[in-house]
Write an enzyme that holds these catalytic residues in place. Structure first.
Site, short mmCIF file in Angstrom:
data_model
loop_
_atom_site.label_atom_id
_atom_site.label_comp_id
_atom_site.label_asym_id
_atom_site.label_seq_id
_atom_site.Cartn_x
_atom_site.Cartn_y
_atom_site.Cartn_z
N ASN A 42 1.09 -1.10 0.10
CA ASN A 42 0.10 -0.35 0.50
C ASN A 42 0.85 1.68 0.42
O ASN A 42 2.22 1.12 0.40
CB ASN A 42 -1.22 -0.27 1.11
CG ASN A 42 -0.04 0.08 2.23
OD1 ASN A 42 0.53 -0.78 2.71
ND2 ASN A 42 -0.93 0.18 3.51
N GLU A 44 0.68 5.13 0.34
CA GLU A 44 -0.50 5.78 0.62
C GLU A 44 -0.29 7.64 0.81
O GLU A 44 0.94 8.23 -0.07
CB GLU A 44 -0.90 5.49 2.29
CG GLU A 44 -1.34 5.11 3.40
CD GLU A 44 -1.40 4.99 5.04
OE1 GLU A 44 -2.10 3.74 4.93
OE2 GLU A 44 -0.97 5.60 5.38
N CYS A 53 -3.82 1.00 -3.14
CA CYS A 53 -3.58 -1.05 -1.92
C CYS A 53 -2.84 -1.72 -3.07
O CYS A 53 -2.45 -1.39 -3.67
CB CYS A 53 -4.73 -1.09 -1.88
SG CYS A 53 -6.73 -0.43 -1.36
N GLU A 55 -2.85 -4.56 -3.36
CA GLU A 55 -3.02 -5.79 -4.00
C GLU A 55 -3.29 -4.77 -5.51
O GLU A 55 -2.80 -5.61 -6.93
CB GLU A 55 -4.81 -6.01 -3.78
CG GLU A 55 -4.51 -7.06 -2.53
CD GLU A 55 -4.90 -6.14 -1.06
OE1 GLU A 55 -4.27 -4.95 -1.41
OE2 GLU A 55 -5.95 -6.24 -0.43
N CYS A 89 -10.44 -3.17 -5.29
CA CYS A 89 -9.33 -4.50 -5.34
C CYS A 89 -9.81 -5.25 -6.11
O CYS A 89 -9.47 -6.41 -6.96
CB CYS A 89 -8.57 -4.73 -4.01
SG CYS A 89 -6.99 -3.33 -3.50
#
Length: 128
Positions: A42, A44, A53, A55, A89
């Site tokens: 991830n 941010e 994210c 994934e 995701c």
């Protein structure tokens, strides 16, 4: 590749997470039909909508290398409970997977549970 190896890879890459706001690091390891593995974390952003994210990071890396078919995704978060992919995701994984794509969800200790994408995203919005 077995599920435990993918979890180990997700756990290992989690250390590269950039999560200064949530303090919740997530790692992912994605297995393609060709047998290649792509990892992601991830990332941010102070503007939360710009956050990505783990994934999706792994999916985008795979697609950028020409891999368009996902066989399995392992996701591991920094918590006692297993971490599941968010709705966005799940939808992105479906774009390159199918209802039987394995989603391996783990906690920070390596405990895990395996789902199919159909179990996590019933009645999905699809291109069909």
């Amino acid at each position: 590749m077995d599920e435990k190896k993918l979890i180990e890879m997700a756990m290992d890459v989690r250390k590269n997470s950039y999560s200064p706001y949530s303090k919740f690091s997530v790692g992912a390891a994605l297995l393609t039909d060709s047998g290649k593995v792509y990892t992601g974390v991830n990332v941010e952003n102070v503007s939360f909508g710009a956050t990505n994210c783990a994934e999706r990071t792994a999916v985008f890396k795979a697609v950028s290398e020409g891999e368009l078919k996902i066989k399995a995704v392992a996701v591991c978060g920094d918590s006692e409970s297993i971490t599941l992919p968010c709705g966005i995701c799940r939808q992105v994984i479906l774009e390159f997977g199918d209802k039987d794509t394995k989603i391996i969800c783990a906690n920070k200790k390596g405990d895990y549970k395996v789902f199919t994408l159909e179990e996590l995203l019933p009645y999905a919005f699809t291109k069909f």
